[in-house]
Design a protein around this motif. Sequence first.
Motif, PDB file in Angstrom:
ATOM      1  N   ALA A  23       0.820  -1.215   0.000  1.00  0.00           N
ATOM      2  CA  ALA A  23       0.000   0.000   0.000  1.00  0.00           C
ATOM      3  C   ALA A  23       0.851   1.261   0.000  1.00  0.00           C
ATOM      4  CB  ALA A  23      -0.937  -0.003   1.201  1.00  0.00           C
ATOM      5  N   THR A  24       2.058   1.194   0.551  1.00  0.00           N
ATOM      6  CA  THR A  24       2.927   2.362   0.582  1.00  0.00           C
ATOM      7  C   THR A  24       3.745   2.535  -0.690  1.00  0.00           C
ATOM      8  OG1 THR A  24       4.769   1.178   1.600  1.00  0.00           O
ATOM      9  CG2 THR A  24       3.173   2.200   3.097  1.00  0.00           C
ATOM     10  N   LEU A  25       3.803   1.494  -1.509  1.00  0.00           N
ATOM     11  CA  LEU A  25       4.631   1.544  -2.716  1.00  0.00           C
ATOM     12  C   LEU A  25       4.237   2.650  -3.694  1.00  0.00           C
ATOM     13  CD1 LEU A  25       7.116   0.089  -3.716  1.00  0.00           C
ATOM     14  CD2 LEU A  25       5.647  -1.515  -4.903  1.00  0.00           C
ATOM     15  N   GLU A  30       5.694   7.801  -6.302  1.00  0.00           N
ATOM     16  CA  GLU A  30       5.357   9.203  -6.569  1.00  0.00           C
ATOM     17  C   GLU A  30       6.417  10.138  -6.001  1.00  0.00           C
ATOM     18  OE1 GLU A  30       3.451  12.474  -8.037  1.00  0.00           O
ATOM     19  OE2 GLU A  30       3.074  10.374  -8.500  1.00  0.00           O
ATOM     20  N   ALA A  31       6.917   9.831  -4.812  1.00  0.00           N
ATOM     21  CA  ALA A  31       7.970  10.652  -4.207  1.00  0.00           C
ATOM     22  C   ALA A  31       9.235  10.612  -5.057  1.00  0.00           C
ATOM     23  CB  ALA A  31       8.272  10.166  -2.790  1.00  0.00           C
ATOM     24  N   GLU A  32       9.529   9.450  -5.604  1.00  0.00           N
ATOM     25  CA  GLU A  32      10.706   9.343  -6.467  1.00  0.00           C
ATOM     26  C   GLU A  32      10.510  10.125  -7.765  1.00  0.00           C
ATOM     27  OE1 GLU A  32      13.461   5.928  -8.615  1.00  0.00           O
ATOM     28  OE2 GLU A  32      11.529   5.371  -7.754  1.00  0.00           O
ATOM     29  N   ARG A  33       9.314  10.040  -8.312  1.00  0.00           N
ATOM     30  CA  ARG A  33       9.022  10.715  -9.573  1.00  0.00           C
ATOM     31  C   ARG A  33       9.043  12.240  -9.418  1.00  0.00           C
ATOM     32  NH1 ARG A  33       5.600   7.350 -11.064  1.00  0.00           N
ATOM     33  NH2 ARG A  33       3.817   8.085  -9.884  1.00  0.00           N
ATOM     34  N   THR A  34       8.600  12.740  -8.273  1.00  0.00           N
ATOM     35  CA  THR A  34       8.508  14.187  -8.097  1.00  0.00           C
ATOM     36  C   THR A  34       9.735  14.802  -7.431  1.00  0.00           C
ATOM     37  OG1 THR A  34       7.378  13.906  -5.976  1.00  0.00           O
ATOM     38  CG2 THR A  34       5.996  14.132  -7.951  1.00  0.00           C
ATOM     39  N   THR A  52      17.855  10.445  -4.810  1.00  0.00           N
ATOM     40  CA  THR A  52      18.587   9.243  -4.409  1.00  0.00           C
ATOM     41  C   THR A  52      17.933   8.594  -3.194  1.00  0.00           C
ATOM     42  OG1 THR A  52      20.644  10.186  -5.264  1.00  0.00           O
ATOM     43  CG2 THR A  52      20.847   8.362  -3.714  1.00  0.00           C
ATOM     44  N   ALA A  53      17.544   9.386  -2.224  1.00  0.00           N
ATOM     45  CA  ALA A  53      16.886   8.847  -1.028  1.00  0.00           C
ATOM     46  C   ALA A  53      15.543   8.216  -1.380  1.00  0.00           C
ATOM     47  CB  ALA A  53      16.705   9.951   0.008  1.00  0.00           C
ATOM     48  N   ALA A  54      14.776   8.878  -2.248  1.00  0.00           N
ATOM     49  CA  ALA A  54      13.476   8.337  -2.654  1.00  0.00           C
ATOM     50  C   ALA A  54      13.650   7.026  -3.426  1.00  0.00           C
ATOM     51  CB  ALA A  54      12.726   9.359  -3.496  1.00  0.00           C
ATOM     52  N   GLN A  57      14.561   4.238  -0.950  1.00  0.00           N
ATOM     53  CA  GLN A  57      13.400   3.804  -0.170  1.00  0.00           C
ATOM     54  C   GLN A  57      12.483   2.906  -0.994  1.00  0.00           C
ATOM     55  OE1 GLN A  57      11.651   7.454   1.191  1.00  0.00           O
ATOM     56  NE2 GLN A  57      12.826   7.466   3.093  1.00  0.00           N
ATOM     57  N   ARG A  58      12.258   3.277  -2.257  1.00  0.00           N
ATOM     58  CA  ARG A  58      11.407   2.467  -3.130  1.00  0.00           C
ATOM     59  C   ARG A  58      12.046   1.097  -3.382  1.00  0.00           C
ATOM     60  NH1 ARG A  58      11.967   0.902  -7.953  1.00  0.00           N
ATOM     61  NH2 ARG A  58      13.544   2.451  -8.445  1.00  0.00           N
ATOM     62  N   GLN A  59      13.338   1.084  -3.660  1.00  0.00           N
ATOM     63  CA  GLN A  59      14.023  -0.174  -3.920  1.00  0.00           C
ATOM     64  C   GLN A  59      14.030  -1.068  -2.684  1.00  0.00           C
ATOM     65  OE1 GLN A  59      17.832   1.154  -5.365  1.00  0.00           O
ATOM     66  NE2 GLN A  59      17.125   1.281  -7.480  1.00  0.00           N
ATOM     67  N   GLU A  60      14.207  -0.467  -1.522  1.00  0.00           N
ATOM     68  CA  GLU A  60      14.183  -1.241  -0.279  1.00  0.00           C
ATOM     69  C   GLU A  60      12.807  -1.867  -0.058  1.00  0.00           C
ATOM     70  OE1 GLU A  60      14.493  -0.302   4.437  1.00  0.00           O
ATOM     71  OE2 GLU A  60      15.956   0.682   3.148  1.00  0.00           O
ATOM     72  N   ALA A  61      11.755  -1.110  -0.351  1.00  0.00           N
ATOM     73  CA  ALA A  61      10.397  -1.641  -0.206  1.00  0.00           C
ATOM     74  C   ALA A  61      10.152  -2.783  -1.183  1.00  0.00           C
ATOM     75  CB  ALA A  61       9.373  -0.532  -0.424  1.00  0.00           C
ATOM     76  N   GLU A  62      10.626  -2.645  -2.422  1.00  0.00           N
ATOM     77  CA  GLU A  62      10.459  -3.707  -3.411  1.00  0.00           C
ATOM     78  C   GLU A  62      11.242  -4.955  -3.020  1.00  0.00           C
ATOM     79  OE1 GLU A  62      11.579  -1.803  -7.057  1.00  0.00           O
ATOM     80  OE2 GLU A  62       9.555  -1.009  -7.398  1.00  0.00           O
TER      81      GLU A  62
END
Length: 91
Positions: A23-25, A30-34, A52-54, A57-62
């Motif tokens: 659900a947070t993905l 969106e945070a990475e895109r913006t 880079t931080a965004a 975080q996305r990669q860690e969640a995946e």
Amino acid sequence: MKSLNELQQQRETLLAEQLELAATLPALEEAERTAPNNWNHLGNPIGSPEKTAATEQRQEAEQCLAHIASTVERIDKNIAYLELLAAADAD
């Protein structure tokens, strides 16, 4: 080896965590895109600390979602084996 009830409880816990993380993905994407980009002296986009931080975080969640999926698969195999043993004992 864990008991059947413990494995089922662990499986349910992991599935709940998986749903929460999934659900947070979209928000992480969106945070990475913006996230803002920096530009080099040639006018080409380069990363920024925020981007880079965004991305991290996305990669860690995946990665966590993939790990949970493989763990659930392993637990399912263990549950099936224990159920097979229980059926063999009943016969």
